[in-house]
Scaffold this motif. Structure first.
Motif, PDB file in Angstrom:
ATOM      1  N   TYR A  32      -0.938  -6.581   0.165  1.00 47.52           N
ATOM      2  CA  TYR A  32      -1.636  -5.295   0.100  1.00 47.52           C
ATOM      3  C   TYR A  32      -0.903  -4.417  -0.888  1.00 47.52           C
ATOM      4  O   TYR A  32       0.330  -4.304  -0.851  1.00 47.52           O
ATOM      5  CB  TYR A  32      -1.677  -4.635   1.479  1.00 47.52           C
ATOM      6  N   ILE A  34      -1.159  -0.611  -3.280  1.00 48.64           N
ATOM      7  CA  ILE A  34      -1.796   0.706  -3.269  1.00 48.64           C
ATOM      8  C   ILE A  34      -1.186   1.559  -4.373  1.00 48.64           C
ATOM      9  O   ILE A  34       0.001   1.409  -4.693  1.00 48.64           O
ATOM     10  CB  ILE A  34      -1.622   1.346  -1.872  1.00 48.64           C
ATOM     11  N   TYR A  36      -0.675   5.589  -5.651  1.00 51.81           N
ATOM     12  CA  TYR A  36      -0.718   6.997  -5.290  1.00 51.81           C
ATOM     13  C   TYR A  36      -0.478   7.843  -6.542  1.00 51.81           C
ATOM     14  O   TYR A  36       0.232   7.438  -7.466  1.00 51.81           O
ATOM     15  CB  TYR A  36       0.382   7.346  -4.274  1.00 51.81           C
ATOM     16  N   PRO A  44       2.104  12.725  -2.237  1.00 53.46           N
ATOM     17  CA  PRO A  44       1.328  11.673  -2.892  1.00 53.46           C
ATOM     18  C   PRO A  44      -0.103  11.622  -2.362  1.00 53.46           C
ATOM     19  O   PRO A  44      -0.337  11.775  -1.166  1.00 53.46           O
ATOM     20  CB  PRO A  44       2.098  10.406  -2.530  1.00 53.46           C
ATOM     21  N   PHE A  46      -3.622   9.335  -2.221  1.00 52.00           N
ATOM     22  CA  PHE A  46      -4.176   7.989  -2.358  1.00 52.00           C
ATOM     23  C   PHE A  46      -5.170   7.931  -3.516  1.00 52.00           C
ATOM     24  O   PHE A  46      -6.022   8.801  -3.667  1.00 52.00           O
ATOM     25  CB  PHE A  46      -4.869   7.599  -1.052  1.00 52.00           C
ATOM     26  N   ARG A  51      -6.388  -5.701  -1.945  1.00 56.52           N
ATOM     27  CA  ARG A  51      -5.769  -6.757  -1.151  1.00 56.52           C
ATOM     28  C   ARG A  51      -5.617  -8.009  -2.007  1.00 56.52           C
ATOM     29  O   ARG A  51      -6.285  -8.163  -3.037  1.00 56.52           O
ATOM     30  CB  ARG A  51      -6.606  -7.027   0.097  1.00 56.52           C
ATOM     31  N   PHE A  89       2.706   6.259  -8.338  1.00 60.26           N
ATOM     32  CA  PHE A  89       3.519   5.299  -7.595  1.00 60.26           C
ATOM     33  C   PHE A  89       2.670   4.108  -7.184  1.00 60.26           C
ATOM     34  O   PHE A  89       1.545   4.279  -6.717  1.00 60.26           O
ATOM     35  CB  PHE A  89       4.062   5.930  -6.305  1.00 60.26           C
ATOM     36  N   SER A  93       2.986  -4.204   0.386  1.00 61.47           N
ATOM     37  CA  SER A  93       3.435  -4.629   1.711  1.00 61.47           C
ATOM     38  C   SER A  93       2.966  -6.060   1.934  1.00 61.47           C
ATOM     39  O   SER A  93       2.055  -6.556   1.271  1.00 61.47           O
ATOM     40  CB  SER A  93       2.911  -3.717   2.812  1.00 61.47           C
ATOM     41  N   GLY A  95       1.975  -8.699   5.176  1.00 66.05           N
ATOM     42  CA  GLY A  95       1.719  -8.862   6.600  1.00 66.05           C
ATOM     43  C   GLY A  95       1.850  -7.550   7.338  1.00 66.05           C
ATOM     44  O   GLY A  95       1.219  -6.568   6.998  1.00 66.05           O
ATOM     45  N   PHE A  96       2.713  -7.525   8.310  1.00 66.68           N
ATOM     46  CA  PHE A  96       2.884  -6.350   9.146  1.00 66.68           C
ATOM     47  C   PHE A  96       4.031  -5.455   8.688  1.00 66.68           C
ATOM     48  O   PHE A  96       4.403  -4.519   9.381  1.00 66.68           O
ATOM     49  CB  PHE A  96       3.116  -6.780  10.600  1.00 66.68           C
ATOM     50  N   LYS A  98       6.073  -2.648   6.462  1.00 62.86           N
ATOM     51  CA  LYS A  98       5.703  -1.352   5.929  1.00 62.86           C
ATOM     52  C   LYS A  98       5.689  -1.385   4.408  1.00 62.86           C
ATOM     53  O   LYS A  98       6.264  -2.256   3.780  1.00 62.86           O
ATOM     54  CB  LYS A  98       6.668  -0.280   6.423  1.00 62.86           C
ATOM     55  N   LEU A  99       4.998  -0.390   3.843  1.00 63.13           N
ATOM     56  CA  LEU A  99       4.903  -0.280   2.395  1.00 63.13           C
ATOM     57  C   LEU A  99       6.280  -0.059   1.763  1.00 63.13           C
ATOM     58  O   LEU A  99       7.102   0.685   2.290  1.00 63.13           O
ATOM     59  CB  LEU A  99       4.005   0.897   2.025  1.00 63.13           C
ATOM     60  N   PHE A 101       7.740   1.343  -1.849  1.00 67.63           N
ATOM     61  CA  PHE A 101       7.266   2.117  -2.991  1.00 67.63           C
ATOM     62  C   PHE A 101       8.118   1.859  -4.223  1.00 67.63           C
ATOM     63  O   PHE A 101       9.343   1.667  -4.130  1.00 67.63           O
ATOM     64  CB  PHE A 101       7.316   3.615  -2.670  1.00 67.63           C
ATOM     65  N   GLY A 102       7.470   1.890  -5.381  1.00 69.56           N
ATOM     66  CA  GLY A 102       8.181   1.876  -6.646  1.00 69.56           C
ATOM     67  C   GLY A 102       8.715   3.261  -6.962  1.00 69.56           C
ATOM     68  O   GLY A 102       8.495   4.217  -6.213  1.00 69.56           O
ATOM     69  N   THR A 103       9.407   3.376  -8.098  1.00 71.24           N
ATOM     70  CA  THR A 103      10.069   4.634  -8.445  1.00 71.24           C
ATOM     71  C   THR A 103       9.148   5.614  -9.159  1.00 71.24           C
ATOM     72  O   THR A 103       9.493   6.771  -9.313  1.00 71.24           O
ATOM     73  CB  THR A 103      11.293   4.369  -9.322  1.00 71.24           C
TER      74      THR A 103
END
Lengths: 111, 116
Positions: A32, A34, A36, A44, A46, A51, A89, A93, A95-96, A98-99, A101-103
């Protein structure tokens, strides 16, 4: 663990040009992704997500491309406007988990 | 409907003082996240709440940091004995399900903390 990085800290474009912001991720199990947008002084916002069962997804003036072979993600903004100036950004992620994030890449749009 | 709200928007404190930052998630969102963003940097994960499960505290930088989530809704991030390196924007996000993979997080405007 996952790490996410963007290729350029700053991208400068002219108004009306198309912008491409790139992102690389390390975990081949990431499923997944995303993007921002963060404007100065704000949280941020969305933009678009995708996916791993897709390689392209389009929104309003934005397109996200996913290349799982090289673990690369890009955000394309068509006809860039001054209001698109912000820090972008990507995050990923698996599976389960958490996300992660890039810099961030700062997009500067000149009139 | 209303988005994620945070208060205060700005907080200036003296080194050594305790501070509390508040987050009101989107109604119905079961997952809540806290992040820290230093000037010009990315998002640093701090803590994650999902329903009634034990929170994921793996990102808290020291034992001076703690967070609570009361009634599955409002959350408070507490920083004790603040240090100058704690100065940053503290962002809260919530999501509908959390921990299920591919769950969009929606962010609040953040609290800018300045420790003098």
């Amino acid at each position: 663990g996952e790490s996410v990085g963007l290729h350029l800290p700053t991208l400068s474009v002219q108004e009306g040009d198309n912008s491409i912001i790139n992102c690389a991720y390390s975990n081949s199990a990431s499923d997944y992704f995303i993007w921002y947008k963060q404007e100065s002084g704000k949280g941020p916002q969305f933009i678009i997500d995708i996916r791993s069962n897709m390689d392209k997804r389009q929104g309003q003036r934005v397109t996200v491309l996913l290349n799982k072979t090289v673990k690369h993600l890009s955000l394309q903004i068509a006809a860039t406007q001054p209001g698109d100036s912000a820090v972008y950004f990507c995050a990923a992620s698996s599976g389960f988990q958490k996300l992660v994030f890039g810099t961030g890449t700062r997009l500067l749009v000149s009139p | 409907g209303a988005g994620v709200s945070q208060s205060p928007s700005n907080k200036v404190t003296e080194k050594g003082k305790d501070v509390e930052l508040r987050c009101d998630p989107i109604s119905g969102h079961t997952a809540l996240y806290w992040y820290r963003q230093s000037l010009g940097q990315g998002l640093e994960f701090l803590i994650y709440f999902q329903g009634n499960s034990a929170p994921d505290k793996s990102g808290l930088p020291s034992d001076r940091f703690s967070a609570e989530r009361t009634g599955g809704s409002v959350s408070t991030l507490t920083i004790q004995r603040t240090q100058q390196e704690d100065s940053a924007v503290y962002l809260c996000a919530s999501s509908l399900a959390g921990g299920t993979g591919g769950d969009t997080q929606y962010f609040g405007p953040g609290t800018r903390l300045t420790v003098l």
